[in-house]
Design an enzyme around this catalytic site. Structure first.
Site, mmCIF file in Angstrom:
data_model
loop_
_atom_site.group_PDB
_atom_site.id
_atom_site.type_symbol
_atom_site.label_atom_id
_atom_site.label_comp_id
_atom_site.label_asym_id
_atom_site.label_seq_id
_atom_site.Cartn_x
_atom_site.Cartn_y
_atom_site.Cartn_z
ATOM 1 N N LYS A 49 0.846 -1.207 0.000
ATOM 2 C CA LYS A 49 0.000 0.000 0.000
ATOM 3 C C LYS A 49 0.876 1.250 0.000
ATOM 4 C CE LYS A 49 -3.723 -2.522 2.148
ATOM 5 N NZ LYS A 49 -4.320 -3.021 3.382
ATOM 6 N N GLN A 93 -5.391 -1.949 9.625
ATOM 7 C CA GLN A 93 -4.996 -3.210 9.002
ATOM 8 C C GLN A 93 -5.427 -4.384 9.889
ATOM 9 O OE1 GLN A 93 -3.352 -3.518 5.890
ATOM 10 N NE2 GLN A 93 -3.824 -5.679 6.207
ATOM 11 N N ASP A 116 -11.688 2.045 3.542
ATOM 12 C CA ASP A 116 -11.900 0.602 3.369
ATOM 13 C C ASP A 116 -13.391 0.261 3.249
ATOM 14 O OD1 ASP A 116 -9.805 -1.126 3.028
ATOM 15 O OD2 ASP A 116 -9.339 -1.324 5.165
#
Ligand code: NDP
Length: 279
Positions: A49, A93, A116
């Site tokens: 990322k 995460q 997300d």
């Protein structure tokens, strides 16, 4: 014979377009990633990322918290980032240590920075067809279908898997595009009775070579979300037995190089959108 949908190339094109947009609109996107603990796979995902952010011109900030972090500390950091004007997107995460409440953490990320698409507010917006941040893998699947000009409206789309991050958002996205959607899962009896009807078959199960030729319809579009590492060769494969179905279907995504690269590209897309929403 199938046409291979090259997710890697589509993702590259998306990243280039985003890079251009960031410059042209003088955007200052910034992604803040929170990682708790020492999960090795997560470190690789976060590194990828970071690399994509660098390529596009998105500032990347990493918050590495120790395994023993308390819920108060985690929520405190999320709140701090929510209130930080320079932060466009926040990503927690997963996995995080078991003593922490991940649902509560996702709920705390501001819906405006939830790149997300895991905050229940954004999930609800997707349900009612409002503009929102959509979970990156399902969003990537839809983008691939669009790029290949594959018609969704009126088609029978069968989704295998109903996880919150892949299967469920996919059901809604396909429904919003007027597909007739069938969702199947581990308790589905006689799975192939459904898969054989699919004009578009999307597998998000996590079982190598799970989908065989006799389970698919002639000319179907096959999207393979699965990422599975074979124990013997350590090779990465999807859920679909690629060689077996290849001659029978019209489109197919490879693994690797299919849905995987699209996931990060759509995350980048969401971060740039968050920056645009703010400006
Ligand atoms: P989950 O394990 O959360 O969900 C798997 C789903 O498959 C569940 O809904 C489960 O049903 C269903 N399932 C399991 N066995 C069967 C079966 N025999 N028949 C029908 N359905 C079954 O996984 P994820 O959704 O997180 O991920 C799915 C796959 O996609 C994994 O391989 C993962 O690595 C990959 N993935 C890939 C990404 C990418 O970027 N390409 C991103 C995210 C995931 P039930 O609900 O009943 O348990």
């Amino acid at each position: 014979m199938a046409k291979i949908i090259k997710g890697k190339e589509i993702a590259k094109k998306i990243r280039q377009e985003l890079k251009q947009e960031v410059v042209e609109k003088n955007l200052k996107p910034k992604l803040s990633v929170i990682m708790v603990g020492n999960d090795e796979a997560s470190k690789i995902y976060v590194r990828n990322k970071n690399r994509a952010c660098e390529e596009i011109g998105i500032e990347f900030e990493e918050h590495l918290l120790p395994e023993e972090t308390s819920m108060e500390e985690l929520l405190g950091l999320i709140e701090k980032l929510n209130n930080d004007e320079t932060v466009s997107g926040i990503l927690l995460q997963s996995p995080i240590p078991r003593h922490l409440n991940i649902k509560k953490a996702f709920e705390t990320i501001s819906p405006k920075k939830d790149v997300d698409g895991f905050n229940p507010v954004n999930i609800g917006r997707l349900e009612i067809g409002e503009p929102t941040f959509v979970s990156c893998t399902p969003f990537g699947v839809l983008k691939m279908l669009k790029e290949e000009k594959i018609e969704i409206e009126g088609k029978t789309a069968v989704v295998i898997g109903r996880s919150n991050i892949v299967g469920k958002p996919l059901i809604q996205l396909l429904l919003n595009k007027n597909a007739t959607v069938v969702v199947t899962h581990s308790k589905t009896k006689n799975l192939e009775q459904y898969t054989k009807q699919a004009d578009i078959l999307i597998s998000a199960v996590g079982k190598p070579k799970f989908i065989k030729k006799d389970m698919v319809k002639e000319g179907a579009v096959i999207i393979d979300v699965g990422i599975n590492r074979l124990q013997d060769t350590k090779k990465i494969v999807g859920d679909v037995d690629f060689e077996d179905v290849f001659e029978k279907v019209s489109y197919i995504t490879p693994v690797p190089g299919g849905v995987g690269p699209m996931t990060i590209a759509m995350l980048m897309h969401n971060v740039v959108t968050a920056a645009k929403n703010k400006s």
